[in-house]
Design a protein around this motif. Structure first.
Motif, PDB file in Angstrom:
ATOM      1  N   GLY A 191      65.234  77.006  35.000  1.00 20.91           N
ATOM      2  CA  GLY A 191      64.103  76.803  35.886  1.00 20.91           C
ATOM      3  C   GLY A 191      63.046  75.895  35.279  1.00 20.91           C
ATOM      4  O   GLY A 191      62.533  74.998  35.943  1.00 20.91           O
ATOM      5  N   LEU A 215      63.400  76.124  42.567  1.00 23.57           N
ATOM      6  CA  LEU A 215      64.636  76.851  42.866  1.00 23.57           C
ATOM      7  C   LEU A 215      65.513  76.984  41.623  1.00 23.57           C
ATOM      8  O   LEU A 215      66.363  77.861  41.561  1.00 23.57           O
ATOM      9  CB  LEU A 215      65.406  76.162  43.992  1.00 23.57           C
ATOM     10  CG  LEU A 215      64.745  76.212  45.367  1.00 23.57           C
ATOM     11  CD1 LEU A 215      65.534  75.367  46.363  1.00 23.57           C
ATOM     12  CD2 LEU A 215      64.609  77.645  45.850  1.00 23.57           C
ATOM     13  N   GLY A 216      65.282  76.127  40.633  1.00 24.95           N
ATOM     14  CA  GLY A 216      66.008  76.230  39.376  1.00 24.95           C
ATOM     15  C   GLY A 216      65.809  77.571  38.703  1.00 24.95           C
ATOM     16  O   GLY A 216      66.664  78.026  37.925  1.00 24.95           O
ATOM     17  N   TYR A 217      64.710  78.246  39.008  1.00 22.89           N
ATOM     18  CA  TYR A 217      64.449  79.562  38.422  1.00 22.89           C
ATOM     19  C   TYR A 217      65.437  80.608  38.918  1.00 22.89           C
ATOM     20  O   TYR A 217      65.579  81.665  38.309  1.00 22.89           O
ATOM     21  CB  TYR A 217      63.002  80.000  38.676  1.00 22.89           C
ATOM     22  CG  TYR A 217      62.054  79.360  37.697  1.00 22.89           C
ATOM     23  CD1 TYR A 217      61.850  79.912  36.439  1.00 22.89           C
ATOM     24  CD2 TYR A 217      61.398  78.178  38.010  1.00 22.89           C
ATOM     25  CE1 TYR A 217      61.012  79.317  35.519  1.00 22.89           C
ATOM     26  CE2 TYR A 217      60.547  77.570  37.098  1.00 22.89           C
ATOM     27  CZ  TYR A 217      60.360  78.150  35.851  1.00 22.89           C
ATOM     28  OH  TYR A 217      59.530  77.547  34.934  1.00 22.89           O
ATOM     29  N   LEU A 218      66.149  80.306  39.989  1.00 22.85           N
ATOM     30  CA  LEU A 218      67.197  81.225  40.448  1.00 22.85           C
ATOM     31  C   LEU A 218      68.334  81.304  39.431  1.00 22.85           C
ATOM     32  O   LEU A 218      69.073  82.281  39.402  1.00 22.85           O
ATOM     33  CB  LEU A 218      67.734  80.789  41.815  1.00 22.85           C
ATOM     34  CG  LEU A 218      66.726  80.840  42.964  1.00 22.85           C
ATOM     35  CD1 LEU A 218      67.332  80.237  44.222  1.00 22.85           C
ATOM     36  CD2 LEU A 218      66.258  82.268  43.209  1.00 22.85           C
ATOM     37  N   ALA A 219      68.455  80.272  38.592  1.00 23.61           N
ATOM     38  CA  ALA A 219      69.486  80.236  37.555  1.00 23.61           C
ATOM     39  C   ALA A 219      68.966  80.740  36.211  1.00 23.61           C
ATOM     40  O   ALA A 219      69.677  80.692  35.213  1.00 23.61           O
ATOM     41  CB  ALA A 219      70.031  78.819  37.406  1.00 23.61           C
ATOM     42  N   GLY A 220      67.713  81.188  36.175  1.00 27.48           N
ATOM     43  CA  GLY A 220      67.137  81.709  34.938  1.00 27.48           C
ATOM     44  C   GLY A 220      65.916  80.926  34.512  1.00 27.48           C
ATOM     45  O   GLY A 220      65.647  79.832  35.006  1.00 27.48           O
ATOM     46  N   ARG A 221      65.172  81.506  33.566  1.00 25.29           N
ATOM     47  CA  ARG A 221      63.916  80.892  33.124  1.00 25.29           C
ATOM     48  C   ARG A 221      64.121  79.547  32.434  1.00 25.29           C
ATOM     49  O   ARG A 221      63.350  78.614  32.660  1.00 25.29           O
ATOM     50  CB  ARG A 221      63.159  81.841  32.206  1.00 25.29           C
ATOM     51  CG  ARG A 221      62.560  83.023  32.956  1.00 25.29           C
ATOM     52  CD  ARG A 221      61.754  83.888  32.046  1.00 25.29           C
ATOM     53  NE  ARG A 221      62.672  84.650  31.194  1.00 25.29           N
ATOM     54  CZ  ARG A 221      62.302  85.574  30.346  1.00 25.29           C
ATOM     55  NH1 ARG A 221      61.035  85.845  30.196  1.00 25.29           N
ATOM     56  NH2 ARG A 221      63.180  86.225  29.638  1.00 25.29           N
ATOM     57  N   TYR A 264      62.064  72.325  36.812  1.00 27.97           N
ATOM     58  CA  TYR A 264      60.674  72.112  37.207  1.00 27.97           C
ATOM     59  C   TYR A 264      60.075  70.937  36.443  1.00 27.97           C
ATOM     60  O   TYR A 264      59.471  70.034  37.036  1.00 27.97           O
ATOM     61  CB  TYR A 264      59.859  73.381  36.955  1.00 27.97           C
ATOM     62  CG  TYR A 264      58.430  73.257  37.386  1.00 27.97           C
ATOM     63  CD1 TYR A 264      58.038  73.609  38.674  1.00 27.97           C
ATOM     64  CD2 TYR A 264      57.451  72.765  36.518  1.00 27.97           C
ATOM     65  CE1 TYR A 264      56.717  73.477  39.087  1.00 27.97           C
ATOM     66  CE2 TYR A 264      56.135  72.632  36.918  1.00 27.97           C
ATOM     67  CZ  TYR A 264      55.777  72.989  38.204  1.00 27.97           C
ATOM     68  OH  TYR A 264      54.468  72.851  38.600  1.00 27.97           O
TER      69      TYR A 264
END
Length: 114
Positions: A49, A40-46, A53
């Motif tokens: 994310g 879900l961290g990828y919702l804030a960008g690569r 991860y």
């Protein structure tokens, strides 16, 4: 190929040791994919994310949890650590590595899906 075999052996060992804890397999089933919530961290960008991860897909924390559980006699801590270790080992055995900030498909083991 040897590295993938080593991760497979670690996954099997984590399963075996989990079985020896006496903790319900329902806990194992409930938590085996829990580290993937970090995606879900990828919702804030690569970049964020990849950091999120990777924080949940390195062995340091579950190994410390395993040590804590062992030293304190806390069986559930041991069980959770073994589930976490099994998750990481299965990921690595399947070729899913730690993420690079360039994108989810880019890992320290190479590009996913090549």
């Amino acid at each position: 190929m040897t590295i993938l075999l080593e991760w497979s052996v670690l996954a099997v060992a984590a399963f075996a040791f989990y079985g020896s804890t006496g903790v319900s397999w329902w806990l194992f089933a409930a938590l085996i994919l829990a580290p993937d919530v970090s995606m879900l961290g990828y919702l804030a960008g690569r970049r964020i994310g990849a950091i999120a991860y990777n924080a949940f897909h390195i062995l340091i924390v579950p190994l410390l949890l395993l040590l804590f559980g062992h030293l304190s006699g806390h069986v559930v801590a041991i069980a959770v650590a073994l589930i976490w270790i099994a998750h990481i080992a299965i990921d690595r055995a399947l070729g899913y590595g730690l993420k690079l900030p360039s994108g989810f498909q880019d890992t320290h083991l190479g590009r996913i899906g090549r």
